[in-house]
Design an enzyme around this catalytic site. Structure first.
Site, PDB file in Angstrom:
ATOM      1  N   HIS A   9       1.022  -1.169   0.042  1.00 18.96           N
ATOM      2  CA  HIS A   9       0.151   0.068   0.512  1.00 18.96           C
ATOM      3  C   HIS A   9       1.044   1.376   0.218  1.00 18.96           C
ATOM      4  O   HIS A   9       1.538   1.256   0.763  1.00 18.96           O
ATOM      5  CB  HIS A   9      -0.821   0.155   1.254  1.00 18.96           C
ATOM      6  CG  HIS A   9      -1.833   1.009   1.370  1.00 18.96           C
ATOM      7  ND1 HIS A   9      -3.313   1.181   1.645  1.00 18.96           N
ATOM      8  CD2 HIS A   9      -1.905   2.277   0.984  1.00 18.96           C
ATOM      9  CE1 HIS A   9      -4.001   1.632   1.990  1.00 18.96           C
ATOM     10  NE2 HIS A   9      -3.247   2.576   1.141  1.00 18.96           N
ATOM     11  N   HIS A  11       1.437   5.227  -2.456  1.00 12.80           N
ATOM     12  CA  HIS A  11       0.812   5.835  -3.585  1.00 12.80           C
ATOM     13  C   HIS A  11       2.430   6.176  -3.990  1.00 12.80           C
ATOM     14  O   HIS A  11       2.549   7.122  -3.160  1.00 12.80           O
ATOM     15  CB  HIS A  11      -0.242   6.604  -2.931  1.00 12.80           C
ATOM     16  CG  HIS A  11      -1.527   5.456  -2.465  1.00 12.80           C
ATOM     17  ND1 HIS A  11      -2.644   5.660  -3.201  1.00 12.80           N
ATOM     18  CD2 HIS A  11      -1.548   6.032  -0.868  1.00 12.80           C
ATOM     19  CE1 HIS A  11      -3.287   5.362  -2.968  1.00 12.80           C
ATOM     20  NE2 HIS A  11      -2.888   5.009  -1.489  1.00 12.80           N
ATOM     21  N   HIS A 189      -9.276   0.632  -1.232  1.00 17.16           N
ATOM     22  CA  HIS A 189      -9.679   1.661  -0.396  1.00 17.16           C
ATOM     23  C   HIS A 189     -10.719   1.818   0.221  1.00 17.16           C
ATOM     24  O   HIS A 189     -11.880   1.664  -0.312  1.00 17.16           O
ATOM     25  CB  HIS A 189      -9.054   2.507  -0.537  1.00 17.16           C
ATOM     26  CG  HIS A 189      -7.608   3.485  -0.227  1.00 17.16           C
ATOM     27  ND1 HIS A 189      -7.018   2.433  -1.745  1.00 17.16           N
ATOM     28  CD2 HIS A 189      -6.642   3.819   0.320  1.00 17.16           C
ATOM     29  CE1 HIS A 189      -5.783   3.011  -1.199  1.00 17.16           C
ATOM     30  NE2 HIS A 189      -5.598   4.161  -0.533  1.00 17.16           N
ATOM     31  N   GLU A 192     -10.702   3.586   5.871  1.00 16.23           N
ATOM     32  CA  GLU A 192     -10.563   4.471   6.050  1.00 16.23           C
ATOM     33  C   GLU A 192     -11.127   5.201   6.752  1.00 16.23           C
ATOM     34  O   GLU A 192     -10.744   5.397   8.287  1.00 16.23           O
ATOM     35  CB  GLU A 192      -9.295   4.918   4.820  1.00 16.23           C
ATOM     36  CG  GLU A 192      -8.068   6.375   5.388  1.00 16.23           C
ATOM     37  CD  GLU A 192      -7.292   6.984   4.101  1.00 16.23           C
ATOM     38  OE1 GLU A 192      -7.871   6.292   3.194  1.00 16.23           O
ATOM     39  OE2 GLU A 192      -6.207   7.336   4.369  1.00 16.23           O
ATOM     40  N   ASP A 270       1.986   3.891   2.811  1.00 21.23           N
ATOM     41  CA  ASP A 270       0.503   5.198   2.275  1.00 21.23           C
ATOM     42  C   ASP A 270       1.279   5.992   1.233  1.00 21.23           C
ATOM     43  O   ASP A 270       1.439   5.458   0.396  1.00 21.23           O
ATOM     44  CB  ASP A 270      -0.291   5.223   3.240  1.00 21.23           C
ATOM     45  CG  ASP A 270      -1.563   5.374   2.480  1.00 21.23           C
ATOM     46  OD1 ASP A 270      -1.602   5.418   1.639  1.00 21.23           O
ATOM     47  OD2 ASP A 270      -2.557   5.992   3.499  1.00 21.23           O
ATOM     48  N   ASP A 271       2.029   7.300   1.791  1.00 11.16           N
ATOM     49  CA  ASP A 271       2.401   8.191   1.506  1.00 11.16           C
ATOM     50  C   ASP A 271       3.381   8.614   2.268  1.00 11.16           C
ATOM     51  O   ASP A 271       3.224   9.714   2.909  1.00 11.16           O
ATOM     52  CB  ASP A 271       0.987   9.652   1.332  1.00 11.16           C
ATOM     53  CG  ASP A 271       1.112   8.920   0.642  1.00 11.16           C
ATOM     54  OD1 ASP A 271       0.088   8.674  -0.553  1.00 11.16           O
ATOM     55  OD2 ASP A 271      -0.921   8.463   1.147  1.00 11.16           O
TER      56      ASP A 271
HETATM   57  N1  ADE Z   1      -4.323   8.558  -2.104  1.00  9.45           N
HETATM   58  C1  ADE Z   1      -3.065   8.880  -2.142  1.00  9.45           C
HETATM   59  N2  ADE Z   1      -3.191   8.476  -0.619  1.00  9.45           N
HETATM   60  C2  ADE Z   1      -4.907   8.018  -0.498  1.00  9.45           C
HETATM   61  C3  ADE Z   1      -4.611   7.772   1.315  1.00  9.45           C
HETATM   62  N3  ADE Z   1      -4.408   7.743   2.135  1.00  9.45           N
HETATM   63  N4  ADE Z   1      -6.526   7.422   0.997  1.00  9.45           N
HETATM   64  C4  ADE Z   1      -7.400   7.656  -0.130  1.00  9.45           C
HETATM   65  N5  ADE Z   1      -6.486   7.879  -1.118  1.00  9.45           N
HETATM   66  C5  ADE Z   1      -5.352   8.420  -1.232  1.00  9.45           C
HETATM   67 ZN    ZN Z   2      -3.545   5.007   0.417  1.00  7.95          ZN
END
Ligand code: ADE
Ligand code: ZN
Length: 330
Positions: A9, A11, A189, A192, A270-271
């Site tokens: 996971h 991005h 997703h 969340e 994630d990011d």
């Molecule tokens: N796009 C990038 N990070 C995300 C996240 N945590 N949830 C949904 N979309 C995303």
């Molecule tokens: Zn994500």
């Protein structure tokens, strides 16, 4: 040596560090509305998912050429490798680029310039997962799937991301049917910020094999039973959940309870540029704050390979799993 793991996971646009954002802005003649890297980092105070997405989409303006996507990916792969990542299944958001006039070909070819040689250069095997933006229309998602058809030899599956609330999985039922007909794997997703119902829809209506986040399942014991019984992997992102306020503090994260319930949990970043750490940092944080034992950490690493889309290369999966079992914690 860090614990060997897969990252499921991630991005790729969320790995854009402020230093690289400024370097690409200069290379491409793009004006960023921030004076310096500190000012970007000061903007990393998010209230919720949407406030993060606003910055995430804004900074993407610097990504314009194949070389930009290549440099972004190589920077991620080098950091991931240093934190023990052996295999990465990488999300990208083509609609966010196509809307700015950057075509699917530029994005995929650019990513591939790094991913295609990642094993030789970084010791990391990779797969690409194309995400649809759920706050865009189902028609736009279908057009995106069609635009990706020439590149499907490089894309293992589809995902669903962006603003969750008010955009239930059912909206993308036909697109996921079309993706399945093309032989693509399916993830989304769900849970969340959205309710357990969105997780159920992702399973029942989109046919997903893995749920990204899935945090809100803990509000629905019958759903937990089903996820355990069907061995549906969840790709959790603990530092992301803290930064986007899905949990109050890391100490409140349900990961230990989820593992105790028998859920097939994985830990991911994630990011990472935005949320204070790459995947190894997420592992360290849950070890230190949630008191996860070495057995639990090994279980998370094992799960990451079990949940990977490595069906085309089971020998590789066995090798990675053997590395996890042989790992000696320092
Ligand atoms: N796009 C990038 N990070 C995300 C996240 N945590 N949830 C949904 N979309 C995303
Ligand atoms: Zn994500």
């Amino acid at each position: 040596m860090p614990l060997p793991k897969a990252e499921l996971h991630l991005h790729i646009e969320g790995t854009l560090e402020p230093e690289l954002a400024f370097a690409l802005a200069e290379r491409n003649g793009v004006e960023l509305p921030y004076a310096d890297t500190d000012e970007i980092r000061e903007a990393y105070r998010f209230e919720d998912l949407q406030s993060f997405l606003n910055l995430y989409y804004e900074l993407m303006a610097v990504l314009r050429t194949e070389r930009d996507f290549e440099d972004l990916s190589n920077a991620y792969l080098a950091r991931a490798a240093a934190q023990g990542v052996r295999h990465a299944e990488i999300f990208f958001d083509p609609q966010a680029h196509i809307a700015r006039g950057v075509g699917m070909g530029t994005v995929v070819e650019g990513l591939w310039r790094a991913l295609g040689s990642s094993e030789e250069n970084h010791g990391v095997s990779t797969q690409l997962i194309m995400c649809f933006l759920r706050d865009e229309s189902a028609e736009s998602a279908m057009e995106t799937l069609r635009a990706a058809e020439p590149y499907l030899d490089r894309i293992v599956g589809v995902g669903l991301d962006s603003a969750e609330a008010g955009h239930p999985p059912v909206k993308f039922r036909e697109v996921y049917e079309a993706a399945a007909a093309l032989g693509l794997r399916r993830v989304a997703h769900a849970g969340e910020e959205g309710p357990p119902e969105y997780i159920r829809q992702a399973l029942d209506l989109l046919g997903v094999e893995r749920v990204d986040h899935g945090l809100s399942c803990m509000e629905d014991p019958a759903l937990v039973d089903r996820l355990v019984r069907d061995r549906i992997p969840l790709t959790l992102c603990p530092l992301s959940n803290v930064r986007l306020r899905a949990v109050d503090t890391l100490a409140d994260h349900p990961l230990p309870a989820m593992l105790d319930a028998g859920l097939l949990c994985t830990v991911n970043s994630d990011d990472p540029a935005y949320f204070g750490g790459y995947v190894g940092d997420n592992f360290d944080a849950v070890r230190d704050t949630l008191g996860l034992t070495e057995d639990r950490l090994r279980e998370l690493a094992r799960n990451s390979f079990l949940a990977s889309f490595l069906e085309h290369d089971e020998e590789r999966r066995r090798r990675y799993l053997a590395e996890v079992e042989a790992y000696a914690f320092p």
